[in-house]
Scaffold this active site. Structure first.
Site, short mmCIF file in Angstrom:
data_model
loop_
_atom_site.label_atom_id
_atom_site.label_comp_id
_atom_site.label_asym_id
_atom_site.label_seq_id
_atom_site.Cartn_x
_atom_site.Cartn_y
_atom_site.Cartn_z
N GLU A 133 -0.88 30.90 9.04
CA GLU A 133 -1.89 31.50 10.00
C GLU A 133 -3.10 30.51 10.37
O GLU A 133 -3.60 29.95 9.31
CB GLU A 133 -2.49 32.82 9.04
CG GLU A 133 -1.37 33.70 9.04
CD GLU A 133 -1.92 35.22 8.35
OE1 GLU A 133 -1.15 36.06 8.18
OE2 GLU A 133 -3.22 35.20 7.94
N HIS A 136 -0.42 26.51 -5.71
CA HIS A 136 -1.41 27.22 -4.64
C HIS A 136 -2.76 27.53 -5.39
O HIS A 136 -3.26 28.32 -5.75
CB HIS A 136 -0.66 28.84 -4.46
CG HIS A 136 0.43 28.90 -3.77
ND1 HIS A 136 0.95 29.90 -3.23
CD2 HIS A 136 1.24 27.89 -3.54
CE1 HIS A 136 2.20 29.72 -2.54
NE2 HIS A 136 2.40 28.55 -2.66
N TYR A 138 -7.57 39.71 4.77
CA TYR A 138 -6.63 38.83 5.62
C TYR A 138 -5.25 39.34 5.31
O TYR A 138 -4.38 38.75 5.95
CB TYR A 138 -6.89 37.47 5.66
CG TYR A 138 -8.22 37.24 6.17
CD1 TYR A 138 -8.18 37.10 7.80
CD2 TYR A 138 -9.53 37.60 5.81
CE1 TYR A 138 -9.59 36.87 8.46
CE2 TYR A 138 -10.65 37.29 6.37
CZ TYR A 138 -10.69 37.10 7.80
OH TYR A 138 -11.95 36.92 8.19
#
Length: 400
Positions: free
Chosen positions: A268, A174, A278
């Site tokens: 998303e 990530h 978010y």
């Protein structure tokens, strides 16, 4: 040996949304996938693929080492990052044998390597190229951004300067890594939350799970929401993200679009506005890879909702804003690559109205079962896609 980790470790590269374990599952490039592709597509002697919904994919370059990002120079040359740590040049439809020289060493481990690129808004006069990549060791690393001067023939990068780095982490997953300049000349950088550090995505005092905004020299814009550093890290533009893998500046609408991987489900598409939270991982539409619950909450005060979401996951990758004559009926819409999630291996067309409201989504080329890593519009409105494989291919896409 220019890589920090042996190239063989690319076999361990992972995709954030495609697994059912606690760690993201590996990119898949195997014989059964190739067989499925051949069964699903009419294939000519030149390896041209035709999808059932009427798209022709013509190879432009083959044999790339996990292609990650594609951008175009004013000359028409295409630059392609290979996750293994090279920038390749495609000129006049041919992949040049030598990569761009002078680029930095990178960590090739897990999902680490070379990521996104961007051209300086004044590239025509200064030839500055920006590159994001994984820097460090498997035990301590982060997403880093450099800028350098690209030679006139695009063969070499000189005057390389490191201008931004995220918060160090002890994981090779990530990284985020997408770059885009917006209308005020500032550079937007996506920063993943490192998988193990997901709770830190709710802490804007670090760069885990954020989108950062910097000036082209790496300094902090004075109007950033946390520019004084008292309530957040100075370069943080937004936070509460998981792993943003797509960024597009929509000049006509004045919208910064971003999409991100959810866990198992909950990918998303968001409209990015400064200072917003978010939600990850306080709210999510996904669950852990083993099926356990992260949170029961899908909404909360002060946390943004996606404009659209995908459950199950599609593992979204590159994203392009459609322009030009070839796909004029889609002008202003978004095209998103989907890799190896349960509902991946396709291109998603996101239909937008003039204000940026999502009217609907359509899956394209799904029968080809290709994991798409990137999507790019060429200077004349051509559409290009790159696969997410170790033996990667870049295709030009046309309608039949």
């Amino acid at each position: 040996m220019r890589h920090a980790i042996a190239l063989a470790s690319l076999l361990a590269l992972t995709v954030a949304c495609s697994g059912a374990t606690d760690e993201p599952a590996a990119d898949k490039s195997n014989g059964s996938q190739a067989a499925d592709t051949q069964d699903a597509a009419a294939e000519t002697a030149e390896n041209v693929l035709v999808s059932k919904d009427g798209f022709q994919l013509t190879p432009v370059a083959e044999g790339l080492d996990f292609p990650w990002d594609m951008i175009f120079l004013p000359s028409g040359d295409m630059l392609v990052t290979e996750r293994g740590g090279q920038i390749r040049i495609i000129r006049d439809g041919q992949l040049l044998p030598s990569p761009v020289a002078g680029t930095p060493d990178t960590l090739v481990n897990g999902q680490g390597g070379y990521f996104g690129m961007a051209l300086d808004p004044d590239f025509a006069s200064n030839r500055r190229l920006y590159l994001s990549f994984a820097k460090g060791t498997p035990e301590q690393n982060t997403t880093t951004v450099i800028s350098g001067t690209l030679s006139e023939d695009a063969s070499q990068l000189t005057e390389v300067q490191e201008i931004f780095s995220g918060t160090p982490r002890e994981t090779s997953h990530h990284f985020g890594g997408r770059l885009v300049f917006i209308d005020d000349g500032t550079l937007i950088v996506s920063m993943g939350e490192g998988f193990r550090y997901m709770d830190e995505a709710q802490n804007p005092m670090n760069y885990h799970g954020t989108i950062a905004r910097i000036n082209s020299d790496g300094s902090t814009p004075e109007d950033n929401p946390f520019a004084d550093g008292s309530d957040g890290a100075p370069a943080v533009w937004t936070y509460g993200h998981r792993n943003v893998q797509g960024l597009v500046w929509d000049e006509a609408r004045g919208i910064l679009w971003a999409h991100e991987h959810g866990p198992k489900g909950g990918d998303e598409l968001n409209i990015i506005e400064p200072g917003n939270n978010y939600g990850w991982p306080a709210i999510t539409y996904g669950v852990n890879y083993d099926g356990t619950i992260i949170t029961e909450e899908t909404s909360a005060p002060g946390m943004e909702q996606p404009v659209t979401k995908w459950v199950p996951s599609i593992a979204p990758s590159g994203m392009a804003l459609v322009s030009g004559d070839e796909f004029s009926d889609w002008s202003g819409d978004l095209l998103i690559g989907a890799m190896n999630g349960p509902k991946g291996q396709k291109i998603v067309h996101v239909d937008l109205d003039e204000a940026g409201q999502v009217l609907g989504t359509t899956d394209l080329m799904a029968d080809l079962k290709i994991p798409f890593r990137d999507v790019a519009m060429g200077p004349d409105g051509e559409l290009f896609v790159a696969t997410a494989n170790a033996d990667g291919v870049i295709y030009r896409v046309t309608k039949q």
